[in-house]
Design an enzyme around this catalytic site. Structure first.
Site, PDB file in Angstrom:
ATOM      1  N   TYR A   1      36.369  84.619  15.876  1.00 39.83           N
ATOM      2  CA  TYR A   1      35.162  84.079  14.697  1.00 39.83           C
ATOM      3  C   TYR A   1      33.921  84.636  15.465  1.00 39.83           C
ATOM      4  O   TYR A   1      33.182  85.468  14.646  1.00 39.83           O
ATOM      5  CB  TYR A   1      35.254  82.823  14.657  1.00 39.83           C
ATOM      6  CG  TYR A   1      34.083  82.445  13.529  1.00 39.83           C
ATOM      7  CD1 TYR A   1      33.835  82.851  12.466  1.00 39.83           C
ATOM      8  CD2 TYR A   1      33.110  81.809  14.348  1.00 39.83           C
ATOM      9  CE1 TYR A   1      32.915  82.588  11.522  1.00 39.83           C
ATOM     10  CE2 TYR A   1      31.941  81.089  13.527  1.00 39.83           C
ATOM     11  CZ  TYR A   1      31.795  81.635  12.295  1.00 39.83           C
ATOM     12  OH  TYR A   1      30.746  81.369  11.329  1.00 39.83           O
TER      13      TYR A   1
HETATM   14  O1  LIG Z   1      27.480  76.603  13.921  1.00 36.70           O
HETATM   15  C1  LIG Z   1      28.557  77.167  14.057  1.00 36.70           C
HETATM   16  O2  LIG Z   1      28.276  78.251  14.486  1.00 36.70           O
HETATM   17  C2  LIG Z   1      29.943  76.944  13.263  1.00 36.70           C
HETATM   18  O3  LIG Z   1      30.117  75.592  12.865  1.00 36.70           O
HETATM   19  C3  LIG Z   1      30.912  75.256  12.670  1.00 36.70           C
HETATM   20  O4  LIG Z   1      32.175  75.119  13.688  1.00 36.70           O
HETATM   21  P1  LIG Z   1      32.108  74.026  14.457  1.00 36.70           P
HETATM   22  O5  LIG Z   1      30.869  73.425  15.003  1.00 36.70           O
HETATM   23  O6  LIG Z   1      33.393  74.349  15.064  1.00 36.70           O
HETATM   24  O7  LIG Z   1      32.636  72.726  13.303  1.00 36.70           O
HETATM   25  P2  LIG Z   1      33.733  71.820  13.003  1.00 36.70           P
HETATM   26  O8  LIG Z   1      34.956  72.657  13.105  1.00 36.70           O
HETATM   27  O9  LIG Z   1      33.464  70.908  11.892  1.00 36.70           O
HETATM   28  O10 LIG Z   1      33.967  71.182  14.362  1.00 36.70           O
HETATM   29  C4  LIG Z   1      32.865  70.201  14.908  1.00 36.70           C
HETATM   30  C5  LIG Z   1      33.192  69.508  16.151  1.00 36.70           C
HETATM   31  O11 LIG Z   1      34.271  68.767  15.589  1.00 36.70           O
HETATM   32  C6  LIG Z   1      35.259  68.862  17.082  1.00 36.70           C
HETATM   33  N1  LIG Z   1      36.821  68.724  16.194  1.00 36.70           N
HETATM   34  C7  LIG Z   1      37.108  69.624  15.267  1.00 36.70           C
HETATM   35  C8  LIG Z   1      38.417  69.238  14.678  1.00 36.70           C
HETATM   36  C9  LIG Z   1      39.212  68.265  15.026  1.00 36.70           C
HETATM   37  O12 LIG Z   1      40.195  67.880  14.511  1.00 36.70           O
HETATM   38  N2  LIG Z   1      38.674  67.452  15.968  1.00 36.70           N
HETATM   39  C10 LIG Z   1      37.437  67.547  16.653  1.00 36.70           C
HETATM   40  O13 LIG Z   1      36.970  66.868  17.549  1.00 36.70           O
HETATM   41  C11 LIG Z   1      34.986  70.447  17.425  1.00 36.70           C
HETATM   42  O14 LIG Z   1      35.564  70.362  18.610  1.00 36.70           O
HETATM   43  C12 LIG Z   1      33.685  70.422  17.044  1.00 36.70           C
HETATM   44  O15 LIG Z   1      33.142  69.821  18.358  1.00 36.70           O
HETATM   45  C13 LIG Z   1      31.697  75.970  11.266  1.00 36.70           C
HETATM   46  O16 LIG Z   1      32.951  75.844  10.953  1.00 36.70           O
HETATM   47  C14 LIG Z   1      31.570  77.546  11.502  1.00 36.70           C
HETATM   48  O17 LIG Z   1      31.846  78.414  10.523  1.00 36.70           O
HETATM   49  C15 LIG Z   1      29.987  77.779  12.058  1.00 36.70           C
HETATM   50  O18 LIG Z   1      29.940  78.975  12.218  1.00 36.70           O
END
Ligand SMILES: O=C(O)[C@H]1O[C@H](OP(=O)(O)OP(=O)(O)OC[C@H]2O[C@@H](n3ccc(=O)[nH]c3=O)[C@H](O)[C@@H]2O)[C@H](O)[C@@H](O)[C@@H]1O
Length: 440
Positions: free
Chosen positions: A251
């Site tokens: 991504y």
């Molecule tokens: O800012 C960005 O660049 C990105 O932000 C998000 O990605 P992400 O930060 O990974 O957001 P989430 O998927 O909501 O995860 C947030 C946090 O929760 C954690 N998480 C996620 C899923 C889960 O089951 N458990 C968990 O602890 C992840 O590791 C992360 O630290 C968006 O999904 C992306 O499309 C975007 O581009």
């Protein structure tokens, strides 16, 4: 058609009707008149049968053509026609002096919906385009579309990979700006469906840029990049000039590719480009694939949630950014974008190429996010804490927003407590407590 008939049945020659075997010819000539008449009748009925065959063949060919025509009209029925063009024109019309006409891609997406509404509310013209794919529940996208329609924003059903629909839209409207959100989002899903990222974030982007570069006038182009381009960069806070050549997920790699691709269109064709690196945007009408959203659903349903932790049991952190703040950043980017310089697909002078972080500059840990949700939902979460799998995640993000503050007037004001409170209020009004069907 003629070719087909000729190929199927060449005209019969005399010597085919009367075979050349000498003995047989003799026999024919020796036949009495009555037999000859009988023969003649037989050959007439053969000709008649062939004629019938031709008619049947022609009829089935014509009806097949009609079916194909009707079918293609049916499949492309979601756009085109006088009424459709009128809707596009009306929606693109601005209602304030110096207003803009913006094509918003991914308009039925989370950020796309909010930005379209904000533009419309201040009197700008907005035409949306969205392919309503099923990466997450399309009924939420349809509900956002209904919301937009209610505010006078027309959303075209179409894909940015479809050059015909883009050409048609640019033919109807002289867009001053393109706000490009249509993309395959999500960090971890890239391991499940890598091709969808190349399809949307690379091929779709190029297709849209091709349409923009050929348009007259060329629009200014503002688009959603991502904080994930910082990848393994561990210099904090993340600054636009930091290295972005170590993506941790496909991504991120496609978003980084987007930054390079837009640069070439700026360089060769004079397109005015602004890339916005979003930092984990959240809020009402959000994306169900994001942690804060499905944590809420699971907590309410009494299902466990999985919380990842980093090396040495370090808690993961994100610079969670509230949607209203991001919307202001997007509008600031549109308002300050200088015009593209090309025309007729040719560059006439240098055009700006800009990149900005749109973050909150207040990283919070994932366990903190969960504690706030528990507080507003008034339910304790069932937590499984596991080591972060090697699936593209990064341990933390933290934006330096000095540049956006200075050049876009960007000033985030919503902390995670306040933002999640608003999200939970929306979530409960939309889904109720059990997350069956939407309550409205
Ligand atoms: O800012 C960005 O660049 C990105 O932000 C998000 O990605 P992400 O930060 O990974 O957001 P989430 O998927 O909501 O995860 C947030 C946090 O929760 C954690 N998480 C996620 C899923 C889960 O089951 N458990 C968990 O602890 C992840 O590791 C992360 O630290 C968006 O999904 C992306 O499309 C975007 O581009």
């Amino acid at each position: 058609m003629q070719k087909l008939m000729r190929g199927t049945m060449p005209p019969l020659e005399d010597d085919e009707l009367f075979p050349s075997t000498p003995g047989k010819v003799k026999l024919e000539r020796a036949l009495p008149i009555s037999r000859q008449l009988q023969r003649c009748f037989a050959s007439t009925s053969t000709t008649f049968l062939w004629a019938l065959f031709f008619i049947a063949l022609t009829a089935s060919y014509l009806s097949f053509q009609t079916f194909v025509d009707t079918g293609s009209r049916y499949f492309s029925a979601s756009w085109g026609g006088i009424q459709w063009e009128k809707q596009v024109r009306n929606s693109a019309q601005f209602h304030r002096s110096g207003g803009m006409s913006v094509l918003v891609t991914g308009a039925a997406g989370f950020v796309g919906t909010h930005v379209s509404l904000a533009l419309r509310k201040r009197g700008d013209g907005v035409v949306g385009i969205d392919n309503f794919n099923n990466y997450y529940d399309p009924s939420l996208k349809k509900a956002r579309k209904t919301l937009l329609n209610g505010h006078g924003v027309f959303v075209v059903e179409g894909d940015v990979n479809d050059a015909r629909i883009l050409a048609k839209l640019f033919d109807i409207v002289a867009f001053s700006h393109v706000m490009h959100f249509a993309a395959q989002a999500g960090v971890r899903y890239a391991m499940e469906n890598p091709h969808s990222y190349v399809h949307s974030n690379v091929a779709g982007l190029v297709n849209l840029l091709e349409a923009c570069k050929s348009a007259n006038p060329q629009p200014a182009f503002v688009w959603a990049s991502s904080s994930s381009v910082y990848g393994l960069n561990d210099k904090v806070p993340f600054t636009e000039s930091d290295r972005t050549d170590q993506p941790a997920s496909l991504y991120a790699a496609t978003k980084k590719a987007g930054e390079e691709i837009t640069h070439t269109y700026n360089h060769i064709y004079g397109l005015s480009i602004t890339g916005l690196r979003f930092f984990t945007v959240y809020g009402p009408w959000g994306r169900p694939d994001m942690a804060y959203f499905f944590f809420t659903r699971n907590i309410l349903q009494g299902k466990p949630i999985t919380i990842y932790r980093g090396k040495n049991r370090v808690e993961l952190a994100r610079d969670f950014t509230y949607i209203d703040d991001v919307v202001k950043g997007c509008l600031g980017a549109l308002d300050t974008a200088e015009k593209s310089t090309g025309s007729g697909g040719k560059k006439r002078g240098p055009a700006p190429y800009r990149i900005y972080n749109l973050g909150n500059t207040q990283p919070e840990t994932v366990p903190t996010l969960v504690r706030i949700l528990e507080k507003y939902l008034k339910v304790k979460a069932k937590k499984n804490v596991v080591d972060m799998p090697g699936n593209g995640d990064v341990p933390f993000t933290h934006a330096n927003i000095t540049l956006a503050r200075r050049e876009l007037g960007y000033k985030p004001t919503t902390d995670l407590q306040t933002g999640l409170k608003k999200f939970v209020r929306w979530y409960l009004s939309y889904y109720g407590y059990n997350h069956g069907n939407p309550v409205n």
